[in-house]
Motif scaffolding. Structure first.
Motif, PDB file in Angstrom:
ATOM      1  N   LYS A 143       0.802  -1.146   0.021  1.00  0.00           N
ATOM      2  CA  LYS A 143      -0.033  -0.187  -0.005  1.00  0.00           C
ATOM      3  C   LYS A 143       0.794   1.336   0.021  1.00  0.00           C
ATOM      4  N   TYR A 144       1.967   1.333   0.811  1.00  0.00           N
ATOM      5  CA  TYR A 144       2.837   2.371   0.851  1.00  0.00           C
ATOM      6  C   TYR A 144       4.128   2.428   0.235  1.00  0.00           C
ATOM      7  N   GLY A 145       4.457   1.333  -0.661  1.00  0.00           N
ATOM      8  CA  GLY A 145       5.721   1.063  -1.021  1.00  0.00           C
ATOM      9  C   GLY A 145       5.965  -0.239  -1.551  1.00  0.00           C
ATOM     10  N   THR A 146       7.148  -0.718  -1.804  1.00  0.00           N
ATOM     11  CA  THR A 146       7.610  -1.916  -2.148  1.00  0.00           C
ATOM     12  C   THR A 146       7.985  -2.943  -0.783  1.00  0.00           C
ATOM     13  N   ALA A 147       7.866  -4.130  -1.323  1.00  0.00           N
ATOM     14  CA  ALA A 147       8.515  -5.098  -0.046  1.00  0.00           C
ATOM     15  C   ALA A 147       9.227  -6.216  -0.792  1.00  0.00           C
ATOM     16  N   LYS A 148       9.847  -7.058  -0.276  1.00  0.00           N
ATOM     17  CA  LYS A 148      10.610  -8.057  -0.880  1.00  0.00           C
ATOM     18  C   LYS A 148      10.327  -9.245  -0.012  1.00  0.00           C
ATOM     19  N   PHE A 149      10.249 -10.488  -0.412  1.00  0.00           N
ATOM     20  CA  PHE A 149       9.904 -11.860   0.282  1.00  0.00           C
ATOM     21  C   PHE A 149      10.950 -12.900  -0.511  1.00  0.00           C
ATOM     22  N   CYS A 150      11.578 -13.507   0.258  1.00  0.00           N
ATOM     23  CA  CYS A 150      12.379 -14.508  -0.286  1.00  0.00           C
ATOM     24  C   CYS A 150      11.821 -15.985   0.080  1.00  0.00           C
ATOM     25  N   GLY A 151      11.682 -16.963  -0.753  1.00  0.00           N
ATOM     26  CA  GLY A 151      11.264 -18.227  -0.656  1.00  0.00           C
ATOM     27  C   GLY A 151      11.089 -19.119  -1.801  1.00  0.00           C
ATOM     28  N   TRP A 152      10.246 -20.169  -1.581  1.00  0.00           N
ATOM     29  CA  TRP A 152      10.062 -21.049  -2.760  1.00  0.00           C
ATOM     30  C   TRP A 152       8.549 -20.840  -3.102  1.00  0.00           C
ATOM     31  N   ILE A 153       8.531 -21.059  -4.483  1.00  0.00           N
ATOM     32  CA  ILE A 153       6.818 -21.063  -4.973  1.00  0.00           C
ATOM     33  C   ILE A 153       6.505 -22.454  -4.743  1.00  0.00           C
ATOM     34  N   GLN A 154       5.227 -22.327  -4.017  1.00  0.00           N
ATOM     35  CA  GLN A 154       4.768 -23.714  -3.711  1.00  0.00           C
ATOM     36  C   GLN A 154       3.636 -24.015  -4.486  1.00  0.00           C
ATOM     37  N   LYS A 155       2.841 -22.836  -4.882  1.00  0.00           N
ATOM     38  CA  LYS A 155       1.798 -23.003  -5.591  1.00  0.00           C
ATOM     39  C   LYS A 155       1.418 -22.040  -6.615  1.00  0.00           C
ATOM     40  N   VAL A 156       0.859 -21.935  -7.793  1.00  0.00           N
ATOM     41  CA  VAL A 156       0.614 -21.073  -8.733  1.00  0.00           C
ATOM     42  C   VAL A 156      -0.792 -21.205  -9.166  1.00  0.00           C
ATOM     43  N   ASN A 157      -1.702 -20.313  -8.950  1.00  0.00           N
ATOM     44  CA  ASN A 157      -3.351 -20.643  -9.268  1.00  0.00           C
ATOM     45  C   ASN A 157      -3.517 -19.321 -10.724  1.00  0.00           C
ATOM     46  N   MET A 158      -3.455 -20.045 -11.867  1.00  0.00           N
ATOM     47  CA  MET A 158      -3.639 -19.065 -12.969  1.00  0.00           C
ATOM     48  C   MET A 158      -4.905 -18.715 -13.229  1.00  0.00           C
ATOM     49  N   ILE A 159      -6.020 -19.719 -12.692  1.00  0.00           N
ATOM     50  CA  ILE A 159      -7.391 -19.145 -12.726  1.00  0.00           C
ATOM     51  C   ILE A 159      -7.746 -17.968 -11.951  1.00  0.00           C
ATOM     52  N   GLU A 160      -7.254 -17.910 -10.680  1.00  0.00           N
ATOM     53  CA  GLU A 160      -7.581 -16.800  -9.722  1.00  0.00           C
ATOM     54  C   GLU A 160      -6.416 -15.666  -9.906  1.00  0.00           C
ATOM     55  N   GLY A 161      -5.311 -16.068 -10.349  1.00  0.00           N
ATOM     56  CA  GLY A 161      -4.220 -15.096 -10.592  1.00  0.00           C
ATOM     57  C   GLY A 161      -3.432 -14.792  -9.426  1.00  0.00           C
ATOM     58  N   TRP A 162      -2.982 -15.826  -8.617  1.00  0.00           N
ATOM     59  CA  TRP A 162      -2.117 -15.576  -7.437  1.00  0.00           C
ATOM     60  C   TRP A 162      -0.822 -16.749  -7.424  1.00  0.00           C
ATOM     61  N   LEU A 163      -0.178 -16.333  -6.648  1.00  0.00           N
ATOM     62  CA  LEU A 163       0.951 -17.456  -6.319  1.00  0.00           C
ATOM     63  C   LEU A 163       1.128 -17.786  -4.917  1.00  0.00           C
ATOM     64  N   LYS A 164       1.527 -18.803  -4.401  1.00  0.00           N
ATOM     65  CA  LYS A 164       1.946 -18.978  -2.881  1.00  0.00           C
ATOM     66  C   LYS A 164       3.424 -19.148  -2.554  1.00  0.00           C
ATOM     67  N   ILE A 165       4.093 -18.375  -2.042  1.00  0.00           N
ATOM     68  CA  ILE A 165       5.631 -18.676  -1.550  1.00  0.00           C
ATOM     69  C   ILE A 165       5.732 -18.915  -0.201  1.00  0.00           C
ATOM     70  N   ILE A 166       6.635 -19.690   0.119  1.00  0.00           N
ATOM     71  CA  ILE A 166       6.955 -20.087   1.426  1.00  0.00           C
ATOM     72  C   ILE A 166       8.440 -20.077   1.697  1.00  0.00           C
ATOM     73  N   ASN A 167       8.651 -19.795   3.010  1.00  0.00           N
ATOM     74  CA  ASN A 167       9.890 -19.756   3.589  1.00  0.00           C
ATOM     75  C   ASN A 167       9.915 -20.362   4.856  1.00  0.00           C
ATOM     76  N   ASP A 168      11.035 -20.742   5.473  1.00  0.00           N
ATOM     77  CA  ASP A 168      10.994 -21.217   6.957  1.00  0.00           C
ATOM     78  C   ASP A 168      10.369 -20.447   7.758  1.00  0.00           C
ATOM     79  N   GLU A 169      10.003 -19.249   7.968  1.00  0.00           N
ATOM     80  CA  GLU A 169       9.280 -18.570   9.105  1.00  0.00           C
ATOM     81  C   GLU A 169       7.823 -18.167   8.439  1.00  0.00           C
ATOM     82  N   ASP A 170       7.534 -17.786   7.292  1.00  0.00           N
ATOM     83  CA  ASP A 170       6.377 -17.279   6.595  1.00  0.00           C
ATOM     84  C   ASP A 170       5.896 -17.987   5.486  1.00  0.00           C
ATOM     85  N   THR A 171       4.523 -17.474   5.190  1.00  0.00           N
ATOM     86  CA  THR A 171       3.851 -17.890   3.817  1.00  0.00           C
ATOM     87  C   THR A 171       3.337 -16.497   3.282  1.00  0.00           C
TER      88      THR A 171
END
Length: 114
Positions: free
Chosen positions: A72-100
């Motif tokens: 909302k107020y700028g950019t952010a970065k997230f590092c992790g592995w792509i677990q799932k890509v949903n092309m129909i709804e237009g989103w992807l799920k990224i996970i790392n050791d601490e967060d999703t």
């Protein structure tokens, strides 16, 4: 005779509130910055294809990615592995050791393989 703090019409009760602590000033400035919404840049076709290529490569090789995305107020970065890509709804799920993170495609600005 010049008007002063003791002249009639001055409010002595609130005179001391004119001073502001540095912590309060910083908080007010942070709130003003938050009020300014971030408008992400519009990506061209080449940038979108590059993002798509990197995502496909990271899934194929099971490598971690760093995704820069719009908030909302700028950019952010997230590092992790792509677990799932949903092309129909237009989103992807990224996970790392601490967060999703579930992130819509429209918010993605850049993807890099770690």
């Amino acid at each position: 005779m010049a008007a002063n703090k003791l002249s009639k019409g001055y409010n002595l009760r609130w005179e001391s509130s004119r001073m502001m602590l540095p912590e309060h000033r910083e908080q007010i400035l942070e709130e003003k910055c938050k009020e300014q919404k971030f408008n992400p840049p519009i990506l061209d076709d080449d940038q979108l294809q590059e993002i798509n290529r990197v995502i496909a490569k990271s899934i194929e090789q099971e490598r971690a990615v760093t995704i820069t995305y719009a908030e909302k107020y700028g950019t952010a970065k997230f590092c992790g592995w792509i677990q799932k890509v949903n092309m129909i709804e237009g989103w992807l799920k990224i996970i790392n050791d601490e967060d999703t993170l579930r992130l819509s495609f429209e918010r993605i600005l850049q993807v890099e393989i770690c």
